[in-house]
Design an enzyme around this catalytic site. Structure first.
Site, mmCIF file in Angstrom:
data_model
loop_
_atom_site.group_PDB
_atom_site.id
_atom_site.type_symbol
_atom_site.label_atom_id
_atom_site.label_comp_id
_atom_site.label_asym_id
_atom_site.label_seq_id
_atom_site.Cartn_x
_atom_site.Cartn_y
_atom_site.Cartn_z
ATOM 1 N N GLU A 93 -9.764 -6.548 9.273
ATOM 2 C CA GLU A 93 -8.955 -7.759 9.149
ATOM 3 C C GLU A 93 -7.604 -7.601 9.834
ATOM 4 O OE1 GLU A 93 -10.746 -9.668 5.035
ATOM 5 O OE2 GLU A 93 -8.876 -8.537 4.889
ATOM 6 N N CYS A 106 -0.152 -8.347 12.132
ATOM 7 C CA CYS A 106 -0.424 -7.149 11.337
ATOM 8 C C CYS A 106 -1.850 -6.719 11.664
ATOM 9 C CB CYS A 106 -0.274 -7.459 9.844
ATOM 10 S SG CYS A 106 -0.722 -6.068 8.771
ATOM 11 N N CYS A 113 -10.475 3.197 4.846
ATOM 12 C CA CYS A 113 -9.377 4.169 4.807
ATOM 13 C C CYS A 113 -9.803 5.357 3.959
ATOM 14 C CB CYS A 113 -8.115 3.519 4.220
ATOM 15 S SG CYS A 113 -6.627 4.552 4.324
ATOM 16 N N CYS A 117 -5.063 5.261 -1.733
ATOM 17 C CA CYS A 117 -3.871 4.846 -2.471
ATOM 18 C C CYS A 117 -4.292 3.900 -3.594
ATOM 19 C CB CYS A 117 -2.867 4.170 -1.538
ATOM 20 S SG CYS A 117 -2.220 5.276 -0.265
ATOM 21 N N CYS A 120 -3.879 -0.205 -3.301
ATOM 22 C CA CYS A 120 -4.256 -0.875 -2.057
ATOM 23 C C CYS A 120 -5.752 -1.143 -2.029
ATOM 24 C CB CYS A 120 -3.849 0.012 -0.869
ATOM 25 S SG CYS A 120 -4.357 -0.625 0.735
ATOM 26 N N CYS A 339 0.395 -7.749 1.697
ATOM 27 C CA CYS A 339 0.426 -6.289 1.718
ATOM 28 C C CYS A 339 -0.493 -5.694 0.661
ATOM 29 C CB CYS A 339 1.865 -5.828 1.472
ATOM 30 S SG CYS A 339 2.069 -4.054 1.455
#
Length: 348
Positions: A93, A106, A113, A117, A120, A339
């Site tokens: 995305e 962005c 990933c 974290c 996220c 975010c």
């Protein structure tokens, strides 16, 4: 059967060499190179100033795995989230964030990933693979077209803050920036580009050694090792002292802008004591700006957003202590584009 080579992984000189072998005039190679980067053609068929036989020959001999927009969502605040489909079916995305003065893209650097974290959405996905430099370039080029179509203005800024850890895809991220800033690409100033990292100290130092021209953002989110390790497992091998040293090394080598990203979590990192710890770290690094970010809840995490009063008190305390801090209001929350929310949801 031999796998065809990605034509965008060839330099202009290499394409010229291929064209000589094909018996084609060398200026044709320059035309192809312009279609690949300056004009951002999506396929060989779009290269209309080439003969049909030449286009067919290119199709037969080379791969051209450009990405395409699979779906888009439009936020009430003007933010546009795009889901991009890669040539192998993977999805990433990217987001266009427009304001009165900026058009910011962005972009993602990995499919998923590996850093996990705890706040996220992407961190709850497995890392499937790195994006190639030409795929990252495509993300930016497609978002730039969206910016022009919706506002009549080109992109002014790019942030590598989407899916994935950019410094764990180091070579492709740097090469994508090389293409984006090139006069035969998008000709954007590297000073308008920010790469965000969760804190890979060794690669932050490498950025200094490579004398990069773009800005760096550290996703800090907690200013003591115990708390940071709870929400960011990478801190166990890249603690705050190591990160402070690597950031100072980077700044000494490049004098490029450094910023901190600090998401506020209710009753976790939003107290006056937390602010004091943040101030202590801030004074150890030549930080230009601390972005205090509103938390955007995700289904998988237990965190909550602090009250407006608690947020205001935190900001006031930083201000009183001469910290250059800005509260960054989240954009695109209604379409999971803010975010920490990017996760290739099937509802896009």
């Amino acid at each position: 059967m031999m796998r065809k080579q990605n034509i965008r992984h060839l330099s202009l000189a290499q394409i010229q060499e291929v064209f000589e072998q094909m018996g084609e005039k060398s200026f044709r190679a320059k035309q192809v190179y312009e279609w690949l980067w300056l004009k951002q053609a999506p396929d060989f068929e779009s290269m209309t100033n080439l003969s049909k036989p030449l286009r067919a020959a290119l199709e037969e001999n080379f791969d051209f795995p450009s990405i395409r927009i699979d779906a888009t969502q439009h936020s009430t605040d003007g933010t546009i989230k795009s889901r991009f489909r890669l040539h192998d079916g993977h999805l990433v995305e990217g987001v266009l964030i427009p304001t009165s003065t900026r058009q910011t893209a962005c972009v993602s650097s990995q499919v998923g990933c590996s850093l996990s974290c705890k706040f996220c959405a992407t961190g709850f996905m497995d890392r499937k693979r790195n994006l190639e430099f030409d795929e990252i370039f495509d993300e930016v080029a497609l978002i730039n077209k969206q910016a022009i179509e919706t506002s009549g203005k080109k992109l002014t800024n790019i942030v590598y803050m989407g899916m994935g850890e950019p410094l764990l895809n180091y070579r492709n991220v740097l090469k994508s920036i090389e293409k984006i800033t090139s006069t035969d690409g998008l000709a954007m100033s590297p000073k308008r580009i920010t790469v965000s990292t969760a804190g890979v100290a060794k690669m932050i130092q490498q950025l200094g050694d490579d004398q990069v021209k773009f800005n760096l953002a550290l996703s800090l989110h907690a200013a003591n090792d115990k708390k940071r390790s709870q929400i960011m497992p990478i801190n166990e091998t890249n603690n705050l002292k190591v990160l402070v040293d690597s950031l100072n090394y980077f700044y000494k080598a490049t004098e490029n802008e450094i910023s901190f990203e600090y998401i506020l979590f209710k009753d976790f990192n939003d107290s006056e004591k937390d602010a004091d710890e943040l101030i202590k770290i801030y004074r150890q690094v030549p930080v230009d700006l601390v972005n205090i970010i509103e938390y955007n809840p995700i289904d998988q995490a237990r965190f909550q957003k602090p009250s407006p009063e608690a947020t205001e008190a935190f900001m006031e305390y930083l201000g009183k202590n001469r910290v250059n801090a800005r509260l960054r209001r989240s954009r695109g929350k209604d379409i999971d584009a803010a975010c920490g929310q990017l996760a290739n949801k099937a509802t896009v």
